[in-house]
Write a protein that holds these residues in place. Sequence first.
Motif, PDB file in Angstrom:
ATOM      1  N   GLU A   9       0.823-112.425 -29.566  1.00 33.42           N
ATOM      2  CA  GLU A   9       0.687-112.875 -28.178  1.00 33.42           C
ATOM      3  C   GLU A   9       0.440-111.691 -27.248  1.00 33.42           C
ATOM      4  O   GLU A   9      -0.401-111.769 -26.337  1.00 33.42           O
ATOM      5  CB  GLU A   9       1.934-113.647 -27.740  1.00 33.42           C
ATOM      6  N   ILE A  10       1.132-110.589 -27.490  1.00 33.93           N
ATOM      7  CA  ILE A  10       0.918-109.389 -26.687  1.00 33.93           C
ATOM      8  C   ILE A  10      -0.517-108.898 -26.869  1.00 33.93           C
ATOM      9  O   ILE A  10      -1.191-108.549 -25.896  1.00 33.93           O
ATOM     10  CB  ILE A  10       1.942-108.297 -27.043  1.00 33.93           C
ATOM     11  N   GLN A  12      -3.097-110.657 -27.600  1.00 27.68           N
ATOM     12  CA  GLN A  12      -3.998-111.581 -26.904  1.00 27.68           C
ATOM     13  C   GLN A  12      -4.012-111.276 -25.400  1.00 27.68           C
ATOM     14  O   GLN A  12      -5.067-111.259 -24.777  1.00 27.68           O
ATOM     15  CB  GLN A  12      -3.572-113.034 -27.153  1.00 27.68           C
ATOM     16  N   HIS A  13      -2.851-111.031 -24.827  1.00 30.03           N
ATOM     17  CA  HIS A  13      -2.784-110.684 -23.400  1.00 30.03           C
ATOM     18  C   HIS A  13      -3.508-109.365 -23.128  1.00 30.03           C
ATOM     19  O   HIS A  13      -4.208-109.227 -22.124  1.00 30.03           O
ATOM     20  CB  HIS A  13      -1.327-110.591 -22.925  1.00 30.03           C
ATOM     21  N   TYR A  14      -3.346-108.407 -24.034  1.00 24.51           N
ATOM     22  CA  TYR A  14      -4.003-107.111 -23.880  1.00 24.51           C
ATOM     23  C   TYR A  14      -5.519-107.280 -23.943  1.00 24.51           C
ATOM     24  O   TYR A  14      -6.248-106.688 -23.140  1.00 24.51           O
ATOM     25  CB  TYR A  14      -3.513-106.146 -24.962  1.00 24.51           C
ATOM     26  N   ALA A  17      -6.769-108.879 -20.718  1.00 23.99           N
ATOM     27  CA  ALA A  17      -6.786-107.889 -19.645  1.00 23.99           C
ATOM     28  C   ALA A  17      -7.942-106.916 -19.852  1.00 23.99           C
ATOM     29  O   ALA A  17      -8.577-106.486 -18.882  1.00 23.99           O
ATOM     30  CB  ALA A  17      -5.450-107.152 -19.589  1.00 23.99           C
ATOM     31  N   HIS A  47      -5.502-110.133 -11.414  1.00 28.45           N
ATOM     32  CA  HIS A  47      -5.058-110.423 -12.785  1.00 28.45           C
ATOM     33  C   HIS A  47      -4.466-109.172 -13.425  1.00 28.45           C
ATOM     34  O   HIS A  47      -3.375-109.211 -14.020  1.00 28.45           O
ATOM     35  CB  HIS A  47      -6.224-110.957 -13.615  1.00 28.45           C
ATOM     36  N   MET A  51      -0.732-108.259 -14.797  1.00 27.69           N
ATOM     37  CA  MET A  51      -0.526-107.879 -16.195  1.00 27.69           C
ATOM     38  C   MET A  51       0.202-106.545 -16.338  1.00 27.69           C
ATOM     39  O   MET A  51       1.084-106.415 -17.189  1.00 27.69           O
ATOM     40  CB  MET A  51      -1.864-107.846 -16.946  1.00 27.69           C
ATOM     41  N   LYS A  54       3.990-106.737 -16.162  1.00 28.34           N
ATOM     42  CA  LYS A  54       4.752-107.419 -17.216  1.00 28.34           C
ATOM     43  C   LYS A  54       5.626-106.424 -17.964  1.00 28.34           C
ATOM     44  O   LYS A  54       5.267-105.253 -18.125  1.00 28.34           O
ATOM     45  CB  LYS A  54       3.804-108.123 -18.202  1.00 28.34           C
ATOM     46  N   TRP A  57       5.104-105.066 -22.602  1.00 29.61           N
ATOM     47  CA  TRP A  57       4.247-104.075 -23.244  1.00 29.61           C
ATOM     48  C   TRP A  57       5.097-103.116 -24.068  1.00 29.61           C
ATOM     49  O   TRP A  57       6.204-102.774 -23.691  1.00 29.61           O
ATOM     50  CB  TRP A  57       3.441-103.309 -22.194  1.00 29.61           C
TER      51      TRP A  57
END
Length: 79
Positions: A9-10, A12-14, A17, A47, A51, A54, A57
Amino acid sequence: MSETLTSAEIAQHYSAAGDSVTLINELVALSERNDEQVDTVRRNVQHLEIMVAKDYWTTEDLSPFNTAITAGNAVLPTE
């Protein structure tokens, strides 16, 4: 509130971004931007600002995010 995410999931977020970084950099490189492009820069800067704040990370390099935020803000009109 701290979010607990899996490493996938991390990642995917990275990646998402990173897409914002790419888009900001492409639009910043243009000699001129229309209203839609300026709005795109603004949304993607927002965005990235969310991010980088958060707390999930770990070892990810967030410097490209911060660089894109600075570059994007530099081309946004002051309100």
